[in-house]
Design an enzyme around this catalytic site. Structure first.
Site, PDB file in Angstrom:
ATOM      1  N   GLU A  43       0.830  -1.206   0.000  1.00 29.93           N
ATOM      2  CA  GLU A  43       0.000   0.000   0.000  1.00 29.93           C
ATOM      3  C   GLU A  43       0.871   1.266   0.000  1.00 29.93           C
ATOM      4  O   GLU A  43       1.830   1.370   0.768  1.00 29.93           O
ATOM      5  CB  GLU A  43      -0.893  -0.016   1.241  1.00 29.93           C
ATOM      6  CG  GLU A  43      -1.826   1.171   1.372  1.00 29.93           C
ATOM      7  CD  GLU A  43      -2.565   1.180   2.702  1.00 29.93           C
ATOM      8  OE1 GLU A  43      -3.605   1.856   2.787  1.00 29.93           O
ATOM      9  OE2 GLU A  43      -2.114   0.507   3.660  1.00 29.93           O
ATOM     10  N   LYS A 116     -10.353   2.594  -1.412  1.00 33.43           N
ATOM     11  CA  LYS A 116     -10.430   1.936  -0.104  1.00 33.43           C
ATOM     12  C   LYS A 116     -11.726   2.296   0.613  1.00 33.43           C
ATOM     13  O   LYS A 116     -12.046   3.471   0.796  1.00 33.43           O
ATOM     14  CB  LYS A 116      -9.218   2.354   0.719  1.00 33.43           C
ATOM     15  CG  LYS A 116      -9.069   1.687   2.070  1.00 33.43           C
ATOM     16  CD  LYS A 116      -7.724   2.093   2.667  1.00 33.43           C
ATOM     17  CE  LYS A 116      -7.473   1.522   4.032  1.00 33.43           C
ATOM     18  NZ  LYS A 116      -6.122   1.872   4.523  1.00 33.43           N
ATOM     19  N   CYS A 153      -5.625  -2.745   2.839  1.00 30.75           N
ATOM     20  CA  CYS A 153      -5.247  -2.656   4.246  1.00 30.75           C
ATOM     21  C   CYS A 153      -6.433  -2.805   5.193  1.00 30.75           C
ATOM     22  O   CYS A 153      -6.888  -3.914   5.426  1.00 30.75           O
ATOM     23  CB  CYS A 153      -4.466  -1.378   4.501  1.00 30.75           C
ATOM     24  SG  CYS A 153      -3.480  -1.464   6.029  1.00 30.75           S
TER      25      CYS A 153
END
Length: 301
Positions: A43, A116, A153
């Site tokens: 990331e 995300k 993540c």
């Protein structure tokens, strides 16, 4: 039999942005040289993890998806090597900024964008200052090597994300991450927890999973620091760790899977056949109370 070799990578990042890009490229080339056709970088690898601090100057790091220099660089590399290459980047879109990922196919075509969905906020990980919650929904892509699903993540802590990608037809799950020590609690080490949650996603959905994390100590501007614990890994379709990196070494991990054989295993195990979505309405609320349909007699006049 569709045999696919996948790779996970991990590396240090600093404020030499061109150096970070060069290191990432070298890892991709190494992975491709070892036969990998689907390669995962960590990331936000272009810079250090700037979310330790809340500084407006770091918002200037965000760049648009269209005409993005970083994506273009790795699209050329993907085409040269014939590999599928998700690219994590800090995106600016109008007045909003997102923690995003571009999916690059093996011919260099950029297939699309994922933003995300789950944005954390805590000591050292103050992402809500920088990123709006993603508005793309969970996504999967038909690539040269199969149908790929990617979370980013903090998304990995939510089983709903993995299950949604599986229901959309994903054959492999990917999670680029940036996680390490906790500035507020030096005794807390989440590495094992972090791995086991993702191993559960692999096992629950009967599909391989790749997780790439960063390594090294990064200093914040306000006296904090995070030591990223690496431990990148590849899990097989029953959740087993097939291969795992160390906590502080730059690494390329590879593993090979029979996607057709795994698809048969997934079909025959029954976890998708026996789902009961009619019972899952509490998932549509934050407090676990099942939303109710308003009847005509309940409506205000």
């Amino acid at each position: 039999m569709r045999s696919l070799t996948v790779a996970a990578t991990q590396m240090r990042c600093d404020w030499n942005i061109e150096g970070n890009i060069a290191r990432a490229e070298a890892l991709v080339r190494e992975a491709a040289g070892r036969g990998a056709k689907l390669i995962l970088l960590q990331e936000l690898f272009e810079t250090p993890y700037f979310c330790q601090d809340q500084l407006h100057e770091f918002l200037d790091l965000a760049k648009p998806f269209e005409g993005n220099r970083l994506i273009a660089h790795f699209a050329r590399l993907a085409k040269e090597l014939g590999v599928v290459l998700p690219v994590s980047f800090f995106e600016r879109a109008g007045q909003a900024t997102f923690n995003s990922l571009a999916m690059v196919d093996a011919d260099g075509e950029v297939l699309g964008l994922y933003r995300k969905s789950h944005i954390p906020d805590g000591p050292g990980y103050t992402e809500k200052f920088y990123f709006s919650p993603g508005d793309t929904g969970f996504r999967v892509w038909d690539t040269a090597v199969g149908r790929i699903g990617v979370g980013i993540c903090w998304d990995q802590w939510f089983p709903e994300c993995a299950r949604t990608m599986a229901l959309l037809g994903a054959e492999v799950l990917l999670y680029p991450t940036a996680i390490g020590s906790e500035p507020h609690d030096s005794g807390l080490d989440s590495a094992g927890h972090w791995q086991r949650v993702m191993q559960g996603h692999a096992g629950a959905n009967l599909m391989p999973l790749i997780a790439s994390n960063r390594i090294g100590r990064e200093e914040g501007r306000n006296g904090t620091s995070i030591t990223f614990y690496g431990s990148s890994f590849i899990a097989g379709p029953t959740g087993e760790k097939v291969t795992e990196a160390g906590r502080d070494d730059e690494s390329v991990l590879t593993a090979t899977f029979d996607l057709d054989g795994i698809a048969r295993q997934r079909q025959s195990w029954g976890v998708f056949r026996d789902r009961r979505p009619d019972l899952y309405r509490p998932l549509l609320s934050l407090d676990g109370r099942a939303p109710t349909r308003t009847s005509a007699s309940d409506r205000s006049i």
